[in-house]
Design an enzyme around this catalytic site. Structure first.
Site, PDB file in Angstrom:
ATOM      1  N   ASP A   1      45.439  30.404  44.181  1.00  0.00           N
ATOM      2  CA  ASP A   1      46.217  31.335  43.378  1.00  0.00           C
ATOM      3  C   ASP A   1      46.578  30.609  42.083  1.00  0.00           C
ATOM      4  OD1 ASP A   1      47.482  33.563  42.443  1.00  0.00           O
ATOM      5  OD2 ASP A   1      48.713  33.905  44.206  1.00  0.00           O
TER       6      ASP A   1
HETATM    7  C1  NOJ Z   1      49.107  35.466  40.936  1.00  0.00           C
HETATM    8  C2  NOJ Z   1      49.106  36.449  42.061  1.00  0.00           C
HETATM    9  O1  NOJ Z   1      49.780  35.915  43.184  1.00  0.00           O
HETATM   10  C3  NOJ Z   1      47.717  36.863  42.491  1.00  0.00           C
HETATM   11  O2  NOJ Z   1      47.829  37.886  43.438  1.00  0.00           O
HETATM   12  C4  NOJ Z   1      46.915  37.312  41.304  1.00  0.00           C
HETATM   13  O3  NOJ Z   1      45.648  37.728  41.713  1.00  0.00           O
HETATM   14  C5  NOJ Z   1      46.820  36.143  40.334  1.00  0.00           C
HETATM   15  N1  NOJ Z   1      48.144  35.773  39.895  1.00  0.00           N
HETATM   16  C6  NOJ Z   1      45.979  36.504  39.114  1.00  0.00           C
HETATM   17  O4  NOJ Z   1      46.620  37.443  38.349  1.00  0.00           O
END
Ligand code: NOJ
Length: 741
Positions: A284
């Site tokens: 993430d």
């Molecule tokens: C953080 C989020 O937790 C995740 O779900 C998302 O896909 C990414 N950022 C990219 O935006």
């Protein structure tokens, strides 16, 4: 003439995939390419950076010139980038790199691309698996036409805590329903597979247990038994892997002390090992870098080492890989083989997506123009939105509204809201003017009925200055419809709330309007279960409408007027108040279960609050009524490889045609370890005309009776089972029992 002279540069890449006129397999193509790559170029493939549009996380480092880094082969994927023109410009830079390896473009296409569908939790309330798959299919089709290769969806986190803002992104609390929906969404996004131009890669996230962030506070740690992990939190991930999800995203949380991005147990042992997952794992946003704040790694260097060793293939936005892996290999801390394995997984997907044949194949301006916003997509969005609405209450049959009313008063802060209808995690791509507010939907549907309007109050502001006007407006009407709720940015990432009551003075306004004595319908718009006890106890008609997307106003009007009979069922428990959280239907029994809601005599209960929720998992009404009868089991016992066929009759006893979601729950009475008091094991959504009866069947087999034992082995244990069939987890209409021999 050299035949390559006439071809665009990228076709040269395609050329290496054909040897002596023979088509190479993807694995052979990857091998051939990897032989040409330097270690630095390989590490570049593991590096994913944010595009130059919106950031969906904190930018932690000075990023420098990204296009130049792409030209140098230092970036393998870009996120937050959409649109043919924009993706082309980035791909152009990749085509100027030494090996011309195409970029992968990733984007959070969570509930629609140009046309926004209901938030995922809302869609889950439809319990309509085919419609959910279609919604993801349309989002995938539109996104692919807009240059996107890869969505960071579905989010398949089980969520039992409505304080957590991200409940809106998932399918709620149940592993069975969650697994069905995970499968449908993966299939929807990936369509007919990556040869097709309308397929995008899915990404099951957030692996794992992110939904159990302590206290419902986003990014928080998770502490959980492995049994709970396997029993409740992993099944939708397993389902997504089985459905062929191309990628997984790990999670921000630590799980029992180990950050998910550093968890070999999750990524190597379970996902790539036990489940045989062949795709790749992306971190993430900066989750690798955040191991430092978590106190797991002393710096990004060590974080990179832990992550790659644990099986995290691609690094989203922390730059820990690009900055450190080469020296970690040189120092002998990271075996070069691990880098090769990660690159291989990523390149395999790029080949499967056809990007080496044509890196611009998703970036075609004509297709972008012709595919987006098709009328049939809009019709599907309206249908999905209607299916997502849950009728919580309809005392005295206030609904559906009569078409002969003289005046309806529309009151509340969300009556005229437009872009708010899209909810969190929606993209600013479609035309805002095309979003249908409740007001506009009602204008279309109301016929001769005159619509009156007063805002009454704001969402969070506590001013009551609009109350009097709202009261006067209501007094002039035959019926009142109130549109209340949260702001859309009160759920989503980093949107946890300690107080999940209907915000501001909205419930006071509802009280004021109820004092008019007029029939009142309250619509509740939100991304989570809210607390609204006064409303629930006093207002005759309540519809929970989540955030329904572009067609919200039309869909709500369809339901208000009975052009669509509501059929949604809650995919998550609604608590009476925050103190009950976490609250979920499939809990274990205690040694001292209360006999009823007021039994507090040395029982496992609160002395100031019943144990039961305000609205239970699986609950939702219809304008018609359904009778369950004639339960039959083909046998009263079975061997573990046998089956029992369960049949029963479902009758529509009311005046309207309507759909019911008949739910099958099981409980194994005695086992080691113990089983939940009730577990959803199957369901069917059935349409019945007034007076019509259908016989439904469920099959009880080994799969439905199995669970993880205390060694985490999946299997059955002989014993007695309760079988419950009903309209909600707390509304069981038919019961019987059987024995597993
Ligand atoms: C953080 C989020 O937790 C995740 O779900 C998302 O896909 C990414 N950022 C990219 O935006």
């Amino acid at each position: 003439m050299n035949r390559f002279k006439l071809l665009p540069l990228y076709c040269l890449i395609a050329a290496f995939s054909v040897a002596d006129g023979q088509q190479l397999t993807v694995a052979q193509k990857v091998d051939a390419l990897m032989k040409k790559m330097t270690l630095a170029e390989k590490i570049g493939q593991l590096n994913q950076v944010n595009g130059d549009w919106a950031a969906t996380g904190p930018i932690t480092t000075d990023v420098g010139d990204k296009l130049e880094q792409i030209r140098k082969g230092q970036i393998g994927s870009v996120l937050n980038i959409t649109g043919v023109a924009h993706t082309r410009a980035f791909q152009d830079a990749a085509m100027q790199s030494r090996l011309k390896i195409p970029l992968l473009f990733g984007q959070d296409v969570i509930h629609g691309y140009s046309i926004t569908f209901p938030i995922p939790l809302g869609e889950a309330a439809s319990w309509d698996i085919a419609a959910i798959e279609r919604s993801a299919r349309i989002a995938g089709t539109e996104a692919a036409a807009g240059g996107v290769h890869w969505t960071f969806a579905p989010m398949v986190d089980i969520a039992r805590d409505p304080r957590w803002g991200r409940v809106m992104e998932g399918a709620g609390e149940d592993p069975y329903l969650g697994s069905q929906i995970a499968r449908a969404r993966v299939k929807g996004f990936q369509g007919n597979g990556f040869g097709s131009l309308d397929a995008i890669m899915a990404c099951a996230k957030h692996y794992a247990a992110y939904g159990a962030a302590i206290g419902g506070r986003d990014y928080n740690s998770v502490d959980m038994s492995l049994h709970t992990l396997w029993e409740f939190y992993l099944p939708p991930f397993k389902a997504a892997a089985e459905a062929g999800a191309a990628t997984f995203m790990n999670s921000f949380n630590s799980l029992n002390g180990t950050p998910a991005s550093a968890s070999s147990y999750l990524q190597r042992d379970i996902l790539k090992g036990k489940w045989g997952f062949k795709g790749f794992v992306v971190s993430d946003w900066n989750s690798i870098g955040e191991m430092v704040q978590q106190g797991y790694a002393k710096d990004n260097d060590q974080a990179a080492e832990f992550a790659i060793k644990a099986g995290n293939d691609m690094d989203m936005e922390s730059r820990s890989y690009i900055n450190n892996l080469e020296k970690l290999v040189a120092a002998g801390k990271v075996p070069v083989k691990l880098i090769g394995e990660a690159v291989r997984r990523i390149l395999t997907k790029k080949f499967e997506m056809g990007l080496f044949d044509d890196p611009y194949r998703y970036s075609n301006a004509d297709r972008e123009k012709s595919v987006l916003n098709k009328p049939e997509f809009i019709a599907a969005a309206r249908d999905m939105a209607r299916k997502s609405i849950v009728l919580l209450k309809n005392q005295g049959q206030v609904l559906p509204l009569s078409k002969n009313l003289n005046r309806i008063a529309l009151i509340g802060p969300l009556v005229k809201a437009k872009k708010e209808m899209k909810g969190f995690w929606s993209l600013d791509i479609g035309d805002e003017g095309k979003i249908v507010s409740l007001y506009e939907g009602m204008q279309q549907a109301a016929g001769k009925t005159q619509l009156l309007y007063a805002k009454g109050c704001d969402i969070t502001d506590t001013s009551r200055t609009g109350f009097d006007e709202a009261f006067k407006t209501a007094m002039q009407a035959d019926e009142v419809v109130m549109a209340m709720g949260e702001r859309p940015d009160m759920t989503g990432e980093a949107k946890s709330r300690a107080n999940i009551h209907l915000p501001g003075v909205q419930e006071e306004l509802i009280q004021k309007i109820m004092a008019t004595g007029k029939p009142v319908v309250v619509l509740l718009m939100s991304g989570r279960p809210m607390v609204f006890n006064w409303t629930a106890d006093h207002v005759p008609a309540i519809l929970y409408t989540w955030w329904l997307g572009n067609e919200a106003g039309n869909a709500i009007a369809d339901v208000l007027y009975g052009n669509y009979n509501p059929s949604g069922k809650l995919p998550i428990t609604f608590p009476r108040t925050e103190g009950q959280i976490p609250i979920y239907y499939n809990h274990y029994n205690t040694g001292r279960p209360p006999q009823n809601d007021s039994d507090v005599n040395y029982t496992s209960a609160y002395i100031d609050l019943p144990n039961s929720p305000k609205f239970a998992f699986g609950y939702g009404l219809s304008y018609t009524a359904f009778k369950y009868s004639n339960l039959k089991l083909s046998g009263k016992s079975l061997q573990s490889n046998g089956a029992i066929i369960v049949s029963f009759d479902l009758t529509n006893t009311g005046k309207y045609a309507g759909e019911e979601v008949a739910q099958l729950y099981l409980r194994q009475l005695i086992s080691q370890p113990v089983r939940p008091v009730k577990e959803l094991k199957d369901f069917q959504k059935i349409m019945l005309q007034p007076g019509e009866t259908k016989t439904l069947t469920f099959t009880i087999d080994k799969e439905k009776l199995s669970f993880y034992n205390d060694q985490l082995q999946w299997g059955t244990q002989p014993g007695e089972f309760n079988l419950m069939i009903g309209s909600a987890s707390d509304d069981i209409r038919l019961q019987d029992g059987f024995e597993l021999l």
